[in-house]
Design a protein around this motif. Sequence first.
Motif, PDB file in Angstrom:
ATOM      1  N   MET B   1      24.155  13.702  -0.031  1.00 37.09           N
ATOM      2  CA  MET B   1      25.368  13.935  -0.802  1.00 37.09           C
ATOM      3  C   MET B   1      26.005  15.244  -0.375  1.00 37.09           C
ATOM      4  N   LEU B   2      27.353  15.268  -0.326  1.00 36.09           N
ATOM      5  CA  LEU B   2      28.051  16.492   0.053  1.00 36.09           C
ATOM      6  C   LEU B   2      27.730  17.599  -0.942  1.00 36.09           C
ATOM      7  N   SER B   3      27.528  18.796  -0.421  1.00 41.61           N
ATOM      8  CA  SER B   3      27.232  19.935  -1.292  1.00 41.61           C
ATOM      9  C   SER B   3      28.349  20.157  -2.310  1.00 41.61           C
ATOM     10  N   ARG B   4      29.576  20.029  -1.828  1.00 45.86           N
ATOM     11  CA  ARG B   4      30.713  20.248  -2.717  1.00 45.86           C
ATOM     12  C   ARG B   4      30.729  19.222  -3.842  1.00 45.86           C
ATOM     13  N   ALA B   6      28.079  17.650  -5.131  1.00 46.57           N
ATOM     14  CA  ALA B   6      27.019  18.007  -6.077  1.00 46.57           C
ATOM     15  C   ALA B   6      27.501  19.124  -6.993  1.00 46.57           C
ATOM     16  N   ARG B  93      38.008  14.907 -10.646  1.00 48.05           N
ATOM     17  CA  ARG B  93      39.023  14.433  -9.720  1.00 48.05           C
ATOM     18  C   ARG B  93      38.633  14.763  -8.275  1.00 48.05           C
ATOM     19  N   GLN B  94      37.995  15.901  -8.114  1.00 48.37           N
ATOM     20  CA  GLN B  94      37.497  16.296  -6.795  1.00 48.37           C
ATOM     21  C   GLN B  94      36.521  15.269  -6.239  1.00 48.37           C
ATOM     22  N   VAL B  95      35.815  14.604  -7.152  1.00 41.56           N
ATOM     23  CA  VAL B  95      34.764  13.682  -6.713  1.00 41.56           C
ATOM     24  C   VAL B  95      35.068  12.295  -7.246  1.00 41.56           C
ATOM     25  N   ARG B  96      36.372  12.003  -7.365  1.00 40.77           N
ATOM     26  CA  ARG B  96      36.815  10.758  -7.952  1.00 40.77           C
ATOM     27  C   ARG B  96      36.105   9.546  -7.339  1.00 40.77           C
ATOM     28  N   GLN B  98      33.158   9.445  -6.159  1.00 39.61           N
ATOM     29  CA  GLN B  98      31.708   9.470  -6.351  1.00 39.61           C
ATOM     30  C   GLN B  98      31.288   9.022  -7.741  1.00 39.61           C
ATOM     31  N   PHE B 157      22.471  15.741 -10.631  1.00 39.42           N
ATOM     32  CA  PHE B 157      23.249  16.975 -10.754  1.00 39.42           C
ATOM     33  C   PHE B 157      24.035  17.005 -12.067  1.00 39.42           C
ATOM     34  N   TYR B 309      21.220  24.157  -2.406  1.00 41.03           N
ATOM     35  CA  TYR B 309      21.917  22.896  -2.153  1.00 41.03           C
ATOM     36  C   TYR B 309      23.402  23.032  -1.848  1.00 41.03           C
ATOM     37  N   TYR B 312      24.427  27.256   1.133  1.00 42.12           N
ATOM     38  CA  TYR B 312      23.486  27.786   2.123  1.00 42.12           C
ATOM     39  C   TYR B 312      24.211  28.145   3.414  1.00 42.12           C
TER      40      TYR B 312
END
Lengths: 493, 320
Positions: B1-4, B6, B93-96, B98, B157, B309, B312
């Motif tokens: 999964m993209l860090s952003r 999560a 909305r950033q992870v709409r 997901q 998360f 996560y 890094y």
Amino acid sequence: MAINDPTQISASLPALSLTENYQLDVAYDEMFDPQGVPRPQYQALYQRLLELPADHLRQRQQAADVAFLNQGLTFTVYGSEEGTERIFPYDLLPRIITSSEWATIQRGLEQRIAALNLFLKDIYHDGKILADGVVPRALIYSCRHFRREMRGLHVPRDIYISVVGTDLVRLPDGSFAVLEDNLRVPSGVSYMLANRQVMKRVFPQLFSSYGVRPVDHYGQALLATLRALAPAHRSDPTIVLLTPGVYNSAYFEHAFLARQMGIELVEGRDLAVHDNIVYMRTTGGLRRVDVIYRRIDDDFLDPLIFRRDSILGVAGLFNAYRAGRVALANAIGTGVADDKAVYAYVPAIIRYYMGEEPILPNIETYLLDDESQRAFVMENLDQLVVKAVGESGGYGMLIGPHSTAAQREEFKQHILADPRNYIAQPTLALSRAPCFINGQVEARHIDLRPYILYGDRIQIVPGGLTRVALQRGSLVVNSSQGGGSKDTWVLYE
Amino acid sequence: MLSRVADSLYWMSRYLERAEHTARLLGVNLTQMLDQTPQSTEQRWKRLLMSLRTNSLKIDPIDAYAITNELTFDASNSASIAACIASARVNARQVREQISTEMWEQLNRLYLQVKRTSMDEIWYSEPYEFFQSVKDRMHQFQGVTDATLSHGEGWQFVQLGRFIERACLTADVLDVHFIAYLEAQASSTTLIDYTDWVALLKSCTSFESYCKVYTANIQPSSIAEFMLLNAESPRSVRFAADMIQVALQAIARDTGTRHAGRAERLAGRLRSSLSYGQVDEIMADSMHAYLETIQSQCAQIHTAIRETYVAYPVDAALAS
């Protein structure tokens, strides 16, 4: 008395009047023939409209609006602070295209896209078409979207334009013509898909009775197209969609498409390049990326090569691309082929590469760096449409018949200052289709944007986005300029 | 999964937990206010502001309307319910792509509901109803999340955000009550009484479950024991610590990250301090110090999650 007969019940409610405010003139009407008789493919819809009370339609319109708003199916309007998210107005009534009309459109688009792709390959490699004098060299090199960096660079499968949205208009004689090619990052396909979903919800019976070809497989087709671009040795390629982020006007569409394809939606800050390999930052560490469906303009892709102030892109991306370690869709520099002045040469480009006559004609176009054409245009500004060659979205445009003398004067100055930057076209009588507006059915101007995919082959999902100029008499269909859209039905028969 | 991704899921969840907590506190407080003297009302509002760490708000004299408005609708106050929901929505909305469509629609409806409600509308009719409906919608969102989102990494998360925030908020609200309680004991006044303790339990949706364990015998030490150390109440700090640990273990398993150790160790330490804690010792020692330790352990876990996560350094990741 058959009190349960629905037509009896509706008869007691005020039914729609279809003729009072319905404008019929020189423009081609999608529903009525010049005698005011419904065309065969609109017969069933017409019948339904006569039976349905206006209130029922109004309720369905509201249900559709709520569905769009709750899904967050919105676009962002630049330059206004509050309420920057709006739903793209949706018109209830479908636009219907017959099977034989579609066959022509499909063949015409396949031919045009194949030719434009060959054209791009040629101008970034051998430049034969320039050497042969079919397209003037100066025109290409003066194009704002020409990318010197792409010369001699090999792109996967020689495919430059994997995702295309071509704008078609229907002329008074009923034939389709190409108004614009969008070869950079065309948008709107999510509305095509969402309009269909909503349509099935609000008009299930009418829809199923019509025999409409499906569009729902667009996501799969797009994914297959992108996979075809992956480096050959990468057996299970990682494909991502690169978005400028949540504040971009088409962000909803980016998220929607990533979801349809089941791929990651990444922003520039999620990616990093090391030794010409592109990685994305995941919770499990860095992961290699093979294909990027980018929805960011060329200028912003890589601050090391293009605009230095871009924070949307990824430093080092272009070198990884040049090294063939990552594929981009669309390729960089495709904007040179949808420049509005280059557009005038597309029929010649088709003849040159395909050895065929264009199936879909162009709109007559005046090039303003040609002295005699410019003189004509300056004399007839009030009759013509003037467009800036590198713009899209309905910006930088003058519509002569709807303009003031002051606006025309302003455009004259613009043209004289930079004639290469403008073209002019006759003001078109775009075709009209029935729309449900303020409780009545009225005719509004429309266009059509089908979406073409080019991976291992050219594919066109039957349909597209029919955009509507919702203002009475208006010819501008762009969402940023008060346009709306409607579902587009391509019939089996 | 993209860090952003999560990170956004984590924050979406934290913001919603916070908004729900504030809605519960306000709803309970407004109801309790009905049968209170002006002095006790003022004390209570002050405690509420302190427990939400909004002491910087200058509301003087204490005015229920102004406070409620500030904590509910004021978009410029980043801790208000409206602002928290808006922040949660920005993250969602950033992870709409997901989260599930159902989650998005639920959250979007909540956002639109709060946005189109005005303070006067709720104040002059049924303020309690409004906070109740916000709370209901939050619960629906959590239910929809659990029912429609795959219980994979993203969901973990969400769990982390929810339970880290819950542990902090519960510790805060306990802290202000026990500070008042100890002060009251020292000065033999009635700064805090039976109704306040009931309000505390109710504002943590714990009154009924408390009564099942201790009957309606309301004792500060039993309340402390229940809200800190109870293993079964989903509102207790102990329960939150369990959930944080479970989520971190699942995430470490899914990602196979070698650096996962630190966050897990910190979570294990928090959890064991709660599972072996004795309420009489905590009370005899210093409740305030104990709660502060919990706060700082939560903060350390938060930092460790970020460093492992999300944020890094690229060089280190390539070297490993």
